[in-house]
Design a protein around this motif. Structure first.
Motif, mmCIF file in Angstrom:
data_model
loop_
_atom_site.group_PDB
_atom_site.id
_atom_site.type_symbol
_atom_site.label_atom_id
_atom_site.label_comp_id
_atom_site.label_asym_id
_atom_site.label_seq_id
_atom_site.Cartn_x
_atom_site.Cartn_y
_atom_site.Cartn_z
ATOM 1 N N THR A 23 0.813 -1.202 -0.007
ATOM 2 C CA THR A 23 0.040 0.107 -0.021
ATOM 3 C C THR A 23 0.765 1.248 0.094
ATOM 4 O OG1 THR A 23 -1.770 -1.152 1.271
ATOM 5 C CG2 THR A 23 -1.788 1.245 1.177
ATOM 6 N N GLY A 31 0.666 0.899 -3.926
ATOM 7 C CA GLY A 31 -0.415 1.904 -3.850
ATOM 8 C C GLY A 31 -0.404 3.348 -3.989
ATOM 9 N N THR A 43 -2.573 -4.623 -1.713
ATOM 10 C CA THR A 43 -3.003 -3.563 -0.935
ATOM 11 C C THR A 43 -4.121 -3.390 -0.310
ATOM 12 O OG1 THR A 43 -3.760 -2.305 -3.206
ATOM 13 C CG2 THR A 43 -1.532 -2.296 -2.754
ATOM 14 N N GLY A 56 -3.755 1.245 -6.330
ATOM 15 C CA GLY A 56 -2.126 1.132 -7.307
ATOM 16 C C GLY A 56 -2.518 1.530 -8.425
ATOM 17 N N GLY A 69 -5.351 -0.706 -10.274
ATOM 18 C CA GLY A 69 -5.051 -1.069 -8.917
ATOM 19 C C GLY A 69 -4.345 -2.471 -8.726
#
Length: 451
Positions: free
Chosen positions: A10, A14, A227, A232, A236
């Motif tokens: 993350t 992320g 994450t 992301g 993501g």
């Protein structure tokens, strides 16, 4: 059950999501929550990227002592040395080195040959290993790399001392069956692979990141990179909460365990949204605001009788305070009656039907009926009842017994009087259901909506 290492990125991958960058204090706060969550590895950032990122990784390494703290580095000496300076204060430091291996990246981005790639990857891992015992290597764009060449690269970095080999689906290109096959090929082909951990890092460009990650685990990967909220690059990363809860809810098919404390999933999600200012989509699995919300009458009725009818996990198991029955045009009388009771009002069936009829009309106009709307409906209905007299009660009874109302005032009359229903088993009107048809919403619709 076999243990899966949860690698949370993350704070690195992320944070690369547009609008999700974090400063040092924010990264440190989020890292403490990830520690409470129980993740095994925190990839705290990309130290060479900026002075702020270097300081953030260094601060996390110094303050968060239980998990492994990783810093990302390109396969070059300057990056690797910078990453080591950032993570060296960690109780359990890791250097994560990456180098693209697909032909399209080698030709257009790096402008090097396969042989040069092979040599650079091995040399970078050897350098990282000279600083740190725990070294991870990622062949970027692995799923678009020629499998035979990919195995050569993996073999080279394993021989150079890598302790974890991560297989990234960098552009979200692969499918579950294909990715599982790739992991199995690596396990069967690469010499010495049994001595290292195989990891999976999947992006969600085709909406398959979680499915691909689970397929990799089934094929032998024992680390998964993910994450919070699935944030992301582009669409993501694989969502941590979805992967963890898939294994938690379906151990019959996914016989793996993690050290994640699932009750901390929702708090982690909320904290990340607060820090970044990026809200979670309402229908996001596990932690979206609708994940434990129910509007359809059939769902609400089932939930009130036994939550297991429509929830495969309890909201408390992921840190959500409770399920939520949302009052809207699909809701049934059961949920409406319960909400009225929570607001301090109890009604018999006839009174509830009157409220329900008005409720449906209102719900057709607005998306969600809030408590203050309901209080107004109740007050209006009570006012009408107090104004009615005995003659009106007599007309109501006559309407039930006599049959359909006809004439020019028919539409207006239907808003005030109960419609007749056929007598059951030949009995008289006294045995008929009260107000069993309010416009087109009948009792049965408590059990029909939302199948």
């Amino acid at each position: 059950m076999e243990r899966i290492t949860v690698f949370d990125t993350t704070l690195r991958d992320g944070e690369q999501s547009p609008g999700c960058s974090m400063n040092v204090a924010e990264k440190l706060r989020m890292a403490h929550q990830l520690d409470r969550l129980g993740v095994d590895v925190i990839e705290a950032g990309f130290p060479i990227a900026s002075e702020g990122d270097f300081n953030a990784v260094k601060a996390v390494a110094a303050a968060v002592r239980r998990p492994i703290i990783a810093g990302l580095a390109r396969a070059c000496a300057k990056d690797i040395e910078c990453a080591w300076q950032a993570v060296r204060g960690a109780a359990r430091p890791r250097i994560h080195v990456f180098l693209a291996t697909s032909d399209i990246h080698l030709k257009y981005k790096l402008r090097i040959s396969r042989q040069q790639c092979l040599e650079q990857a091995a040399e970078a891992v050897r350098l990282a290993k000279s600083f740190c015992d725990d070294v991870e290597f990622s062949p970027e764009d692995a799923t678009r790399t020629d499998p035979e060449f990919l195995c050569q690269v993996v073999g080279a970095v394993v021989a150079a001392g890598a302790t974890t080999v991560n297989i990234p689906d960098t552009v979200g290109f692969t499918t579950p069956a294909e990715f599982g096959e790739l992991i199995r090929t690596i396990r069967q082909t690469v010499r010495g692979i049994e001595k290292v951990t195989i990891s999976a890092h999947c992006h969600d460009d085709l909406g398959l990141a979680v499915a691909n990650s689970l397929a990799a685990i089934a094929a032998g990967a024992r680390q998964v990179e993910c994450t919070i909220n699935g944030i992301g690059e582009r669409a993501g990363n694989a969502s941590l909460e979805e992967i963890v809860m898939a294994m938690r809810v379906r151990p019959d098919r996914l016989a793996y365990e993690t050290e994640v404390i699932s009750e901390q999933l929702f708090p982690a999600s909320q904290m990340l949204s607060e820090i970044t200012g990026v809200a979670v989509q309402p229908n996001k699995a596990i932690i979206g605001r609708n994940a434990f919300a129910h509007e359809a009458g059939i769902h609400q009725d089932g939930m009130l009788k036994n939550p297991l009818t429509y929830e495969i996990m309890t909201p408390q198991s992921v840190g959500v305070p409770d399920s939520k029955l949302v009052l809207g045009k699909h809701s049934g009388r059961h949920a409406l009656g319960l909400r009225c009771e929570e607001l301090g009002h109890q009604f018999d069936r006839q009174q509830l039907d009157e409220i329900y009829r008005k409720f449906v009309v209102l719900a057709d106009r607005i998306k969600q009926v809030e408590d203050y709307h309901l209080v107004e409906l109740i007050a209006a209905a009570q006012g009408e009842r107090s104004a009615s007299d005995e003659s009106k009660v007599g007309m109501r009874s006559f309407a039930v017994a006599a049959g359909p109302i006809t004439g020019a005032d028919n539409g207006h009359a239907r808003s005030k009087f109960l419609r007749p229903m056929p007598a059951a088993n030949g009995t008289g009107g006294a045995h008929l259901a009260l107000n069993a048809l309010a416009e087109h919403h009948v009792d049965q619709e408590d059990y029909l909506w939302g199948v």
